[in-house]
Write an enzyme that holds these catalytic residues in place. Structure first.
Site, short mmCIF file in Angstrom:
data_model
loop_
_atom_site.label_atom_id
_atom_site.label_comp_id
_atom_site.label_asym_id
_atom_site.label_seq_id
_atom_site.Cartn_x
_atom_site.Cartn_y
_atom_site.Cartn_z
N ASN A 170 51.97 13.75 142.91
CA ASN A 170 52.48 13.01 144.07
C ASN A 170 51.33 12.06 144.43
O ASN A 170 50.52 12.34 145.30
CB ASN A 170 52.80 13.95 145.24
CG ASN A 170 53.99 14.85 144.89
OD1 ASN A 170 54.88 14.46 144.15
ND2 ASN A 170 53.99 16.06 145.42
N GLU A 251 61.44 14.09 143.69
CA GLU A 251 60.95 14.52 145.01
C GLU A 251 60.35 13.37 145.80
O GLU A 251 59.26 13.48 146.36
CB GLU A 251 59.95 15.66 144.85
CG GLU A 251 60.57 16.89 144.20
CD GLU A 251 59.65 18.10 144.13
OE1 GLU A 251 58.43 17.91 144.07
OE2 GLU A 251 60.18 19.23 144.13
N ASP A 324 61.49 25.72 138.26
CA ASP A 324 60.19 25.37 138.83
C ASP A 324 59.22 26.55 138.88
O ASP A 324 59.00 27.10 139.96
CB ASP A 324 60.39 24.82 140.26
CG ASP A 324 59.13 24.17 140.79
OD1 ASP A 324 58.20 23.97 140.01
OD2 ASP A 324 59.09 23.86 142.00
N GLU A 352 51.67 29.26 142.76
CA GLU A 352 52.55 28.78 143.82
C GLU A 352 53.64 29.79 144.17
O GLU A 352 53.95 30.01 145.33
CB GLU A 352 53.20 27.45 143.38
CG GLU A 352 54.24 26.95 144.35
CD GLU A 352 54.84 25.60 143.95
OE1 GLU A 352 54.42 25.03 142.93
OE2 GLU A 352 55.73 25.13 144.68
#
Ligand code: GCV
Length: 673
Positions: A170, A251, A324, A352
């Site tokens: 990102n 996203e 994911d 995560e």
């Protein structure tokens, strides 16, 4: 020159070794403790290193041989400095693990590109990072250089990592500004002697954001010119720059589809710009739209029509599973579909979805499960590993593998002492995917704690079952994404979100008639059709679908008869219970080896193992009490009794902002009897 470099390396290692204090760690000084390469044996003086007089094709640019000479010294032979360096680290590893060298050793890395992906932001946060802030102190660079930068490079080199993407996918467009490139250069210069190249994640809209262009359309001539000039600028500052990683149209990230163009149009524009310099583009397949009825199908739907349209220096970077990084997913079917395009696997080293840095979960078994999975694309043996190594289709020009880093500025590097094993394992796997989980974890334990087998055997065993334990206590039997909130820590099967595909109910589909995502051909989303035969039929048929993935592919009634003879409901309860029991057993195992570990690390790990076992009960309570509203069935009496009601658990708030790992004392109260 070569010898000097290698001697310098040995001296550097000894200096670090002298700072470590016999296993006792000093939290105020991160140098020289905790990492597996803390101490170098004096025997290293008996090592000679020789560049081969003629290029040995077998060894290539990174391989090495180790032979004993008549004087009993070990001699490392390689074509390059990098090969000598890897040979030195290998020899050191063998010495640290008390391995006697009885015959010639030949080592050549399997993957050409062995890359860490940092999801680090310029503001020092790390997306999904649970080891403190970013290691890269951008505000201090280029003026101030921290010793950790070189320690990081050395640790990576010792396990064969040869590339690092410094910033988050990102991506902040500023990373390509001259100001930041000067900072990146400093890191590239530090990493170069360790054979590590730097790469950057790019923001596809950089031409607009950085240069004020009206568009970032990849077919626009001004945009193409801008990228060509930007790339030329980068290579003038960092001549061995590796290339780019790109998250596009995913996203909220910008991408070629914003301009009606395809992923191939976008990737090829960047690929053409870096090609003259030998650079590569890793283009991520992690794309999905909120409206899709099955997120798991989207990468194949998006990328298959483009197969063959990508330049040869583009590699499609595919997460191990189709959704994911869940504790267990089937492998992504895209690995077995693309034929004329380079593909690489993206594994997640940071935890995560597996308990952040609070849980001890050794991840190599999960990654190996993916690499060893057979896609059957060209018949039996077309494993994900073979696909990504380029062994299934001769036309693949690059072999690569990426791991999303779990490294931060935490004093123990990874937030949990045992999480270093995952960083270590990723590097070793990228070098040699045939190594077993056991071999790797034992290497790590011996170098990190002690070679005493009374320690190594039980702790290795505990670590080897830890991933399966996590699957069992979080999301057994193919359940996935049942998390509470966007933090991805702790259970919340009831949770709501701004997008349906970010809500647990999208995935578990629990209702009065049963639970699980129907991905079958006749009644479901037909995601099974993306797998090659015989897998397609195996997954499609509830009788043959592996039970550890059954709720991934099938929606089944609560009283469905499992192969054990139990109902689905009972099987779920007992599988959760088995995960809870495993997590409890980890505490006992760790207590049994207390005398082999320094009090500082012993205490830290113990405290976290206790929380892990409590979290295991929390997961079971939340998931099964929530499902009970639909199944109307009882938790068997020989399972641990729930300690909270569903209402209490629903009211519980983690109270953390994104990208933190929750403090142990802020989690729901649980007792371990
Ligand atoms: C970097 C998941 C994570 C995001 C991450 C994304 C990705 O959605 O929750 O934090 O963003 O994967 O891999 O791009």
């Amino acid at each position: 020159m070569i010898r000097k470099l290698m001697m310098g390396l040995a001296v550097a290692l000894m200096a670090i070794g002298s700072q470590s204090c016999g296993g006792q760690t000093r939290p105020e000084n991160r140098s020289g403790h905790d990492l597996w390469l803390g101490v170098i044996s004096a025997n290293v003086n008996a090592v000679n290193k020789e560049l081969l007089s003629e290029y040995d094709d077998v060894l290539g640019d990174e391989g090495f041989r180790i032979k004993r000479n008549v004087k009993g010294e070990s001699v490392i032979y390689a074509n390059t400095e990098a090969g000598l360096m890897y040979g030195t680290y290998h020899l050191k590893r063998l010495m640290d693990c008390n391995v006697k060298i009885t015959k010639e050793i030949l080592e050549v890395p399997a993957y050409k590109y062995r890359i860490l992906n940092h999801w680090d932001n310029p503001n020092l946060t790390v997306e999904r990072g649970y080891a403190g802030k970013s290691l890269w102190k951008w505000e201090e660079l280029p003026a101030k250089i921290r010793p950790e930068y070189e320690e990081y490079a050395r640790a990576n080199a010792s396990i064969g990592i040869n590339g690092t993407v410094l910033n988050n996918v990102n991506a902040d467009a500023r990373m390509l500004s001259r100001e930041y490139l000067e900072k990146v250069k400093v890191l590239a210069d530090i990493f170069r002697p360790y054979n590590i190249k730097v790469y950057l994640s790019l923001n596809f809209a950089a031409p607009k954001h950085l240069a004020g262009l009206k568009t970032s359309d990849p077919l626009d001539k001004d945009v193409i010119k801008w990228w060509n000039e930007k790339v030329a600028e980068i290579y003038s500052i960092i001549p061995d720059f590796g290339g780019f990683l790109v998250k596009a149209n995913s996203e909220g990230q910008s991408g070629p589809q914003d301009y009606g163009r395809t992923h191939a149009d976008g990737a090829n524009m960047i690929a053409d710009a870096v090609k003259p310099y030998g650079g590569i583009v890793m283009w991520r397949a992690f794309v999905y739209a909120a409206e899709s009825p099955d997120r798991a199908k989207q990468a194949v739907e998006e990328f298959m029509p483009l197969d063959g349209q990508f330049r040869d220096n583009v590699i499609i970077q595919i997460k191990n599973g189709p959704v994911d990084f869940q504790p267990r997913e089937p492998f992504s079917p895209l690995f077995g579909q693309l034929e004329h395009t380079n593909v690489m696997a993206e594994m997640q080293i940071t935890q995560e979805y597996l308990g952040h840095s609070n849980h001890m979960v050794y991840l190599h078994p999960m990654w190996k499960e993916c690499l060893d999975a057979d896609t059957y694309q060209k018949g039996k043996g077309s494993t994900v590993c073979a696909e990504t190594l380029g062994n299934v289709h001769g036309n693949r020009t690059y072999s690569a593998i990426a791991g999303v880093s779990n490294i931060g500025d935490s004093v123990n590097w990874c937030g949990h002492q045992m999480a270093q094993a995952n960083w270590y394992a990723f590097g070793r796997m990228a070098w040699n995917p045939d190594l077993s989980s056991k071999e790797i974890v034992e290497e790590w334990l011996k170098q990190t704690f002690t070679t005493d087998k009374k320690f190594v055997e039980p702790v290795a065993q505990m670590m080897l079952i830890s991933r399966e334990a996590c699957v069992k206590y979080e999301m057994p039997m193919g359940l996935h994404h049942t998390f509470k909130g966007p933090d991805h820590y702790g259970p919340g099967p009831w949770d709501r979100s701004s997008r349906p595909d970010w809500e647990p109910a999208y995935y578990h589909k629990a209702a009065a008639d049963g639970v699980g995502f129907d991905r079958t051909s006749k009644t479901g989303s037909n995601a099974v059709s993306q797998y090659n035969e015989p897998l397609r039929s195996i997954y499609d048929n509830v009788q043959t679908c592996p039970e550890n993935l059954i709720l991934w592919f099938h929606h089944l009634p609560w009283d469905y008869k499992m192969r054990s003879g139990r109902t689905l409901w009972d099987e779920l309860c007992y599988t959760f219970q088995s995960g809870i029991d495993d997590a409890r057993s980890f505490i006992k195992t760790w207590e049994s080896v207390e005398k082999y570990v320094d009090p500082y690390r012993y205490g830290q790990v113990h405290e976290k193992l206790v929380r892990q076992a409590k979290d295991a009960i929390w997961w079971r309570d939340a998931t099964m009490l929530y499902f009970q509203q639909y199944s109307k069935m009882e938790i068997p009496s020989d399972c641990t009794a729930p300690q909270h009601t569903i209402d209490e658990l629903r009211r519980f708030r983690l109270g953390i902002t994104n990208y933190e790992t929750p403090a142990l004392n802020r989690l729901p109260e649980y007792t371990l009897e």
